[in-house]
Write an enzyme that holds these catalytic residues in place. Structure first.
Site, PDB file in Angstrom:
ATOM      1  N   LYS A 179       1.680  11.988 -10.862  1.00 19.69           N
ATOM      2  CA  LYS A 179       0.885  10.982 -11.581  1.00 19.69           C
ATOM      3  C   LYS A 179       1.780   9.805 -11.946  1.00 19.69           C
ATOM      4  O   LYS A 179       2.845  10.003 -12.544  1.00 19.69           O
ATOM      5  CB  LYS A 179       0.330  11.567 -12.882  1.00 19.69           C
ATOM      6  N   ARG A 197      -5.116  22.490 -14.094  1.00 16.01           N
ATOM      7  CA  ARG A 197      -4.081  21.588 -14.612  1.00 16.01           C
ATOM      8  C   ARG A 197      -4.292  21.298 -16.100  1.00 16.01           C
ATOM      9  O   ARG A 197      -3.355  20.977 -16.824  1.00 16.01           O
ATOM     10  CB  ARG A 197      -4.091  20.294 -13.780  1.00 16.01           C
ATOM     11  N   GLU A 243       7.941  19.675 -24.826  1.00 14.47           N
ATOM     12  CA  GLU A 243       7.234  20.043 -23.594  1.00 14.47           C
ATOM     13  C   GLU A 243       7.785  21.381 -23.049  1.00 14.47           C
ATOM     14  O   GLU A 243       7.040  22.202 -22.531  1.00 14.47           O
ATOM     15  CB  GLU A 243       7.362  18.953 -22.522  1.00 14.47           C
ATOM     16  N   HIS A 287      -2.081  18.932 -26.841  1.00  8.62           N
ATOM     17  CA  HIS A 287      -2.245  17.509 -26.561  1.00  8.62           C
ATOM     18  C   HIS A 287      -3.548  16.921 -27.096  1.00  8.62           C
ATOM     19  O   HIS A 287      -3.641  15.713 -27.253  1.00  8.62           O
ATOM     20  CB  HIS A 287      -2.126  17.243 -25.055  1.00  8.62           C
ATOM     21  N   GLU A 326      -6.428  17.374 -10.537  1.00  5.82           N
ATOM     22  CA  GLU A 326      -7.088  17.719 -11.790  1.00  5.82           C
ATOM     23  C   GLU A 326      -8.597  17.905 -11.592  1.00  5.82           C
ATOM     24  O   GLU A 326      -9.404  17.335 -12.312  1.00  5.82           O
ATOM     25  CB  GLU A 326      -6.827  16.617 -12.822  1.00  5.82           C
ATOM     26  N   LYS A 384       5.522  23.891 -13.940  1.00  2.00           N
ATOM     27  CA  LYS A 384       4.622  22.750 -13.739  1.00  2.00           C
ATOM     28  C   LYS A 384       4.218  22.672 -12.267  1.00  2.00           C
ATOM     29  O   LYS A 384       3.059  22.426 -11.940  1.00  2.00           O
ATOM     30  CB  LYS A 384       5.257  21.431 -14.212  1.00  2.00           C
ATOM     31  N   ASN A 439      -2.556  20.813 -21.147  1.00  2.00           N
ATOM     32  CA  ASN A 439      -2.907  19.982 -22.309  1.00  2.00           C
ATOM     33  C   ASN A 439      -2.784  20.716 -23.633  1.00  2.00           C
ATOM     34  O   ASN A 439      -3.137  20.161 -24.672  1.00  2.00           O
ATOM     35  CB  ASN A 439      -4.349  19.461 -22.173  1.00  2.00           C
ATOM     36  N   ARG A 481       0.818  -1.233   0.000  1.00  2.00           N
ATOM     37  CA  ARG A 481       0.000   0.000   0.000  1.00  2.00           C
ATOM     38  C   ARG A 481       0.847   1.276   0.000  1.00  2.00           C
ATOM     39  O   ARG A 481       0.389   2.329   0.418  1.00  2.00           O
ATOM     40  CB  ARG A 481      -0.966   0.042   1.173  1.00  2.00           C
ATOM     41  N   HIS A 514      -2.554  13.932 -29.076  1.00  2.00           N
ATOM     42  CA  HIS A 514      -2.952  12.569 -28.693  1.00  2.00           C
ATOM     43  C   HIS A 514      -3.692  11.879 -29.834  1.00  2.00           C
ATOM     44  O   HIS A 514      -3.520  10.672 -30.057  1.00  2.00           O
ATOM     45  CB  HIS A 514      -3.859  12.591 -27.457  1.00  2.00           C
ATOM     46  N   HIS A 525       5.956  11.140 -28.739  1.00  2.00           N
ATOM     47  CA  HIS A 525       4.931  12.005 -28.149  1.00  2.00           C
ATOM     48  C   HIS A 525       5.216  13.494 -28.422  1.00  2.00           C
ATOM     49  O   HIS A 525       4.337  14.245 -28.841  1.00  2.00           O
ATOM     50  CB  HIS A 525       4.871  11.726 -26.642  1.00  2.00           C
TER      51      HIS A 525
HETATM   52  N1  LIG Z   1       3.330  10.940 -15.129  1.00  2.00           N
HETATM   53  C1  LIG Z   1       3.208  11.998 -15.887  1.00  2.00           C
HETATM   54  O1  LIG Z   1       2.750  13.051 -15.454  1.00  2.00           O
HETATM   55  C2  LIG Z   1       3.668  11.916 -17.307  1.00  2.00           C
HETATM   56  C3  LIG Z   1       3.810  13.086 -18.069  1.00  2.00           C
HETATM   57  C4  LIG Z   1       4.303  12.972 -19.364  1.00  2.00           C
HETATM   58  C5  LIG Z   1       4.642  11.739 -19.882  1.00  2.00           C
HETATM   59  N2  LIG Z   1       4.478  10.620 -19.110  1.00  2.00           N
HETATM   60  C6  LIG Z   1       4.852   9.285 -19.636  1.00  2.00           C
HETATM   61  O2  LIG Z   1       6.244   9.297 -19.904  1.00  2.00           O
HETATM   62  C7  LIG Z   1       6.520   8.301 -20.888  1.00  2.00           C
HETATM   63  C8  LIG Z   1       7.490   8.878 -21.900  1.00  2.00           C
HETATM   64  O3  LIG Z   1       8.672   9.230 -21.242  1.00  2.00           O
HETATM   65  P1  LIG Z   1      10.057   9.375 -22.043  1.00  2.00           P
HETATM   66  O4  LIG Z   1       9.852  10.235 -23.214  1.00  2.00           O
HETATM   67  O5  LIG Z   1      11.101   9.729 -21.057  1.00  2.00           O
HETATM   68  O6  LIG Z   1      10.256   7.908 -22.649  1.00  2.00           O
HETATM   69  P2  LIG Z   1      11.148   6.661 -22.195  1.00  2.00           P
HETATM   70  O7  LIG Z   1      11.107   6.448 -20.746  1.00  2.00           O
HETATM   71  O8  LIG Z   1      10.708   5.535 -23.073  1.00  2.00           O
HETATM   72  O9  LIG Z   1      12.621   7.098 -22.607  1.00  2.00           O
HETATM   73  C9  LIG Z   1      12.915   7.334 -23.953  1.00  2.00           C
HETATM   74  C10 LIG Z   1      14.110   6.506 -24.422  1.00  2.00           C
HETATM   75  O10 LIG Z   1      15.296   7.130 -23.979  1.00  2.00           O
HETATM   76  C11 LIG Z   1      16.099   6.200 -23.248  1.00  2.00           C
HETATM   77  N3  LIG Z   1      16.782   6.999 -22.229  1.00  2.00           N
HETATM   78  C12 LIG Z   1      16.196   7.719 -21.234  1.00  2.00           C
HETATM   79  N4  LIG Z   1      17.134   8.422 -20.575  1.00  2.00           N
HETATM   80  C13 LIG Z   1      18.321   8.143 -21.151  1.00  2.00           C
HETATM   81  C14 LIG Z   1      19.650   8.587 -20.926  1.00  2.00           C
HETATM   82  N5  LIG Z   1      19.963   9.497 -19.989  1.00  2.00           N
HETATM   83  N6  LIG Z   1      20.629   8.073 -21.705  1.00  2.00           N
HETATM   84  C15 LIG Z   1      20.330   7.165 -22.694  1.00  2.00           C
HETATM   85  N7  LIG Z   1      19.091   6.749 -22.977  1.00  2.00           N
HETATM   86  C16 LIG Z   1      18.097   7.228 -22.209  1.00  2.00           C
HETATM   87  C17 LIG Z   1      15.137   5.163 -22.745  1.00  2.00           C
HETATM   88  O11 LIG Z   1      15.792   3.937 -22.519  1.00  2.00           O
HETATM   89  C18 LIG Z   1      14.153   5.079 -23.896  1.00  2.00           C
HETATM   90  O12 LIG Z   1      14.637   4.243 -24.904  1.00  2.00           O
HETATM   91  C19 LIG Z   1       5.183   7.889 -21.474  1.00  2.00           C
HETATM   92  O13 LIG Z   1       4.847   6.615 -21.012  1.00  2.00           O
HETATM   93  C20 LIG Z   1       4.210   8.925 -20.931  1.00  2.00           C
HETATM   94  O14 LIG Z   1       2.919   8.406 -20.752  1.00  2.00           O
HETATM   95  C21 LIG Z   1       4.015  10.698 -17.848  1.00  2.00           C
HETATM   96 ZN   LIG Z   2       2.980  15.700 -23.097  1.00  2.00          ZN
END
Ligand SMILES: NC(=O)c1ccc[n+]([C@@H]2O[C@H](COP(=O)([O-])OP(=O)(O)OC[C@H]3O[C@@H](n4cnc5c(N)ncnc54)[C@H](O)[C@@H]3O)[C@@H](O)[C@H]2O)c1
Ligand SMILES: [Zn+2]
Length: 351
Positions: free
Chosen positions: A124, A220, A166, A227, A215, A205, A224, A102, A231, A244
């Site tokens: 999130k 918040r 972003e 987006h 939200e 942010k 978007n 938990r 999306h 993305h």
């Molecule tokens: N929780 C939230 O508020 C929120 C907000 C925006 C996005 N997200 C989520 O985030 C995800 C996307 O995140 P992302 O763009 O970081 O993608 P990711 O985690 O897939 O990373 C992108 C790629 O870069 C590589 N990588 C990351 N850091 C590295 C580094 N320092 N050196 C070498 N390689 C590296 C990873 O292995 C991967 O192949 C999605 O699932 C999305 O839904 C969440």
């Molecule tokens: Zn985004």
């Protein structure tokens, strides 16, 4: 920087050297992905658990395996989980930390630019279901977030521009000075301004999420911007080919144009948004062969739709935006067609 949440407050700390990270959270269990494991071999000494890189790991199977892995290692309610990775690892490990017994302490070390400026702030966490992205999740405040811009040296370039999308969004929706700076001097790979830019975006942010943690007030939702269309593009392309940030870059241009056509956004804004994206290696036009009616259909099914129409975060001017909660989908569709038509004209070779 300190962030207040209903689960207590936490610090976001900038760390100069990767060595200092290596020392962090002695008794923790680290979760990462195979790419990071290859770049940072000291993770082996930390007995880090590595998942496969990519969105595919944000699934129930990996989530379950991680929970079982924690139990097998004898993790207790006090064992911190460290997420060392991009947004995928952060969302996944955060949901594991929210669920195991938990909830156990959670530390975020974001390694991608997107994770530093976006996913590691705001609490999130979650995973995808077959029915859609991020459909199972929780709000889980971390104990702390450690930001080490040096980690970006190993990030693939395309992933860097993905995160920049972003950054540009924050400039457009709430920071005209940042817009000015980035328009006059676009960021380059290895740019000395990157740590400051990250700090500025996190502050933006944090300001928004502190005022609307769950939200509920609509504030918040201004985040978007770009987006709703973005999306729809991602979904229409089956989450293949485009990242993305690339989809939302086009989404921001499209939504600026929709805003202008509908009279919400100051005339002349779209071209400024478009130039900003292009100077940061991001696309500005819809992928070829994409069907606008199909996009509209997806936008109407999007959770950002309300009874009375589409809810869109639209710029009023560069650096300001407003949530418009009941925009007529027919007018949006018309505006989309006009934008696509105008951008085709731009594309034609000049005489
Ligand atoms: N929780 C939230 O508020 C929120 C907000 C925006 C996005 N997200 C989520 O985030 C995800 C996307 O995140 P992302 O763009 O970081 O993608 P990711 O985690 O897939 O990373 C992108 C790629 O870069 C590589 N990588 C990351 N850091 C590295 C580094 N320092 N050196 C070498 N390689 C590296 C990873 O292995 C991967 O192949 C999605 O699932 C999305 O839904 C969440
Ligand atoms: Zn985004």
């Amino acid at each position: 920087m300190n962030i207040r949440t209903s689960q207590g407050s936490y610090d976001i700390t900038f760390v100069d050297s990767i060595n200092a990270l290596n020392q962090a959270a002695e008794n923790a269990i680290w979760i990462t992905d195979d790419n990071l494991m290859a770049h940072y071999p000291w993770l082996v000494d930390r007995h880090a658990i590595a998942v496969e890189p990519g969105e595919g790991s944000k699934d129930l199977r990996t989530f379950g395996e991680l929970l079982e892995g924690l139990a097998m290692r004898g993790a207790t309610r006090k064992t911190p989980i460290v997420a060392f990775g991009g947004g995928v690892v952060g969302d996944l490990a955060g949901f594991v930390a929210a669920s195991y017994m938990r909830g156990v302490p959670f530390i975020q070390i974001p390694t991608s630019l997107l994770a530093m400026v976006d996913s590691s702030v705001g609490g999130k966490v979650g995973i995808d279901l077959k029915a859609g992205k991020n459909l199972a999740g929780a709000f889980k405040a971390p104990q702390e977030v450690l930001i080490c811009p040096d980690l970006l040296k190993t990030l693939p370039e395309r992933e860097f521009w993905n995160g920049m999308a972003e950054v540009l969004k924050y400039a457009l929706i709430m920071d005209a000075d940042l817009f000015e700076n980035l328009t006059n001097h676009p960021i380059q790979i290895g740019d000395k301004r990157v740590p400051d830019v990250i700090q500025t975006c996190i502050a933006h942010k944090a300001k928004v999420v502190q005022q609307d943690e769950f939200e509920t007030t609509g504030l918040r939702a201004i985040l978007n911007f770009g987006h709703t269309v973005g999306h729809a593009i991602e979904a229409e392309m089956g989450y293949q080919e485009w990242l993305h940030g690339e989809a939302i870059a086009v989404g921001m241009v499209a939504e600026a144009s929709i805003g202008e056509t509908l009279g919400f956004t100051k005339a002349g804004t779209t071209i400024q948004v478009q130039n900003l994206m292009a100077s940061h290696n991001l696309p500005t036009q819809l992928p070829k062969n994409i069907d606008i009616e199909a996009l509209m259909h997806r936008m109407s099914r999007d959770k950002k739709r309300t009874e009375s129409g589409l809810a869109l975060s639209l710029l009023t001017d560069i650096g300001t935006c407003k949530l418009q909660s009941s925009v007529d989908p027919e007018r949006v569709q018309q505006a989309m067609y006009e934008w696509v038509e105008a951008s085709r004209v731009d594309e034609r070779p000049r005489d």
